[in-house]
Design an enzyme around this catalytic site. Structure first.
Site, mmCIF file in Angstrom:
data_model
loop_
_atom_site.group_PDB
_atom_site.id
_atom_site.type_symbol
_atom_site.label_atom_id
_atom_site.label_comp_id
_atom_site.label_asym_id
_atom_site.label_seq_id
_atom_site.Cartn_x
_atom_site.Cartn_y
_atom_site.Cartn_z
ATOM 1 C CG ASP A 30 -2.094 1.022 0.686
ATOM 2 O OD1 ASP A 30 -3.667 0.655 0.609
ATOM 3 O OD2 ASP A 30 -1.907 1.995 1.153
ATOM 4 C CB ILE A 31 1.073 4.513 -1.899
ATOM 5 C CG1 ILE A 31 2.034 5.186 -2.633
ATOM 6 C CG2 ILE A 31 -0.251 4.710 -1.639
ATOM 7 C CD1 ILE A 31 1.101 5.830 -3.725
ATOM 8 C CG ASN A 86 -11.888 -0.267 4.194
ATOM 9 O OD1 ASN A 86 -12.373 -1.247 4.925
ATOM 10 N ND2 ASN A 86 -11.139 0.062 3.242
ATOM 11 N N GLY A 92 -14.300 3.967 3.533
ATOM 12 C CA GLY A 92 -13.292 3.983 3.699
ATOM 13 C C GLY A 92 -13.262 3.215 2.558
ATOM 14 C CD GLN A 93 -14.691 -0.308 -2.250
ATOM 15 O OE1 GLN A 93 -15.904 -0.360 -2.242
ATOM 16 N NE2 GLN A 93 -14.480 -0.943 -3.596
ATOM 17 C CB SER A 94 -10.288 5.299 -1.782
ATOM 18 O OG SER A 94 -9.265 4.563 -1.326
ATOM 19 C CG HIS A 99 -8.358 -2.871 -2.179
ATOM 20 N ND1 HIS A 99 -9.838 -2.178 -3.223
ATOM 21 C CD2 HIS A 99 -8.529 -2.648 -1.280
ATOM 22 C CE1 HIS A 99 -9.706 -1.473 -2.110
ATOM 23 N NE2 HIS A 99 -9.173 -1.314 -1.673
ATOM 24 C CG HIS A 101 -6.513 -2.918 3.156
ATOM 25 N ND1 HIS A 101 -6.453 -2.085 3.050
ATOM 26 C CD2 HIS A 101 -8.068 -2.738 2.230
ATOM 27 C CE1 HIS A 101 -7.094 -0.732 2.336
ATOM 28 N NE2 HIS A 101 -7.754 -1.213 1.830
HETATM 29 P P1 5GP Z 1 -9.252 1.577 -0.053
HETATM 30 O O1 5GP Z 1 -9.844 2.658 1.273
HETATM 31 O O2 5GP Z 1 -10.563 1.886 -1.226
HETATM 32 O O3 5GP Z 1 -9.926 0.122 1.331
HETATM 33 O O4 5GP Z 1 -7.954 1.205 0.061
HETATM 34 C C1 5GP Z 1 -7.234 1.627 -1.505
HETATM 35 C C2 5GP Z 1 -5.943 1.441 -0.698
HETATM 36 O O5 5GP Z 1 -5.320 1.813 -2.323
HETATM 37 C C3 5GP Z 1 -6.303 2.960 -0.065
HETATM 38 O O6 5GP Z 1 -5.039 2.109 1.826
HETATM 39 C C4 5GP Z 1 -4.551 3.224 -0.258
HETATM 40 O O7 5GP Z 1 -3.495 4.101 0.347
HETATM 41 C C5 5GP Z 1 -4.149 2.755 -1.141
HETATM 42 N N1 5GP Z 1 -2.802 3.710 -2.730
HETATM 43 C C6 5GP Z 1 -4.459 4.327 -3.430
HETATM 44 N N2 5GP Z 1 -3.176 4.524 -4.232
HETATM 45 C C7 5GP Z 1 -2.697 3.543 -4.250
HETATM 46 C C8 5GP Z 1 -1.727 3.882 -5.608
HETATM 47 O O8 5GP Z 1 -1.138 4.175 -6.112
HETATM 48 N N3 5GP Z 1 -0.458 2.956 -4.932
HETATM 49 C C9 5GP Z 1 -0.655 1.865 -3.999
HETATM 50 N N4 5GP Z 1 0.109 1.210 -3.754
HETATM 51 N N5 5GP Z 1 -1.612 1.824 -3.658
HETATM 52 C C10 5GP Z 1 -2.635 3.093 -3.424
#
Ligand code: 5GP
Ligand code: ZN
Length: 113
Positions: A30-31, A86, A92-94, A99, A101
């Protein structure tokens, strides 16, 4: 899908720190890590999220979790980690490519925030 961030990472069009790949799943760091281990495990097939998943996606979603378990074993955190999926912006899904975690390497409170 060309407009999907994680599809583009899987395709190698956007750089990521890949930690594992097999026929069905792809895993990368994760970034913005929230724990010493914070890996995202994604199906290579584009699925928007768990809400949109269908019965035929059961195998691939299970495989994502098994990949997470394998990575946890490799990192020596197999007795204390969390997998999180999420669903929806309110939770929190963005990124709208399903995916899992994998979080570990520190104490994890319950319930999550
Ligand atoms: P969500 O918030 O949808 O459950 O998780 C998305 C995750 O993707 C977040 O934890 C965020 O830090 C990660 N993320 C978003 N953009 C990137 C990216 O460009 N590269 C990587 N490695 N992770 C990303
Ligand atoms: Zn995608």
């Amino acid at each position: 899908m060309t407009d999907c961030l994680f599809c583009r990472i899987i395709a190698g069009e956007i750089p990521a720190r890949k930690v594992f790949e097999d026929q069905h799943t792809f895993a990368f760091e994760d970034i913005n890590p929230q724990a010493p281990t914070h890996v995202l495990v994604v199906p290579k097939k584009h699925i928007r999220g768990l809400k949109e998943a269908a019965v035929e996606d059961a195998d691939i979603i299970g495989r994502c979790h098994l990949t997470a378990a394998q990575l946890a074993r490799q990192r020596g955190i197999e007795d204390s980690y969390r997998t999180v999926l999420n669903v929806g912006p309110g939770a929190g899904q963005s990124v709208f490519h399903l995916h899992v975690h994998l979080l570990g390497g520190r104490g994890l409170r319950w319930p999550p925030g």
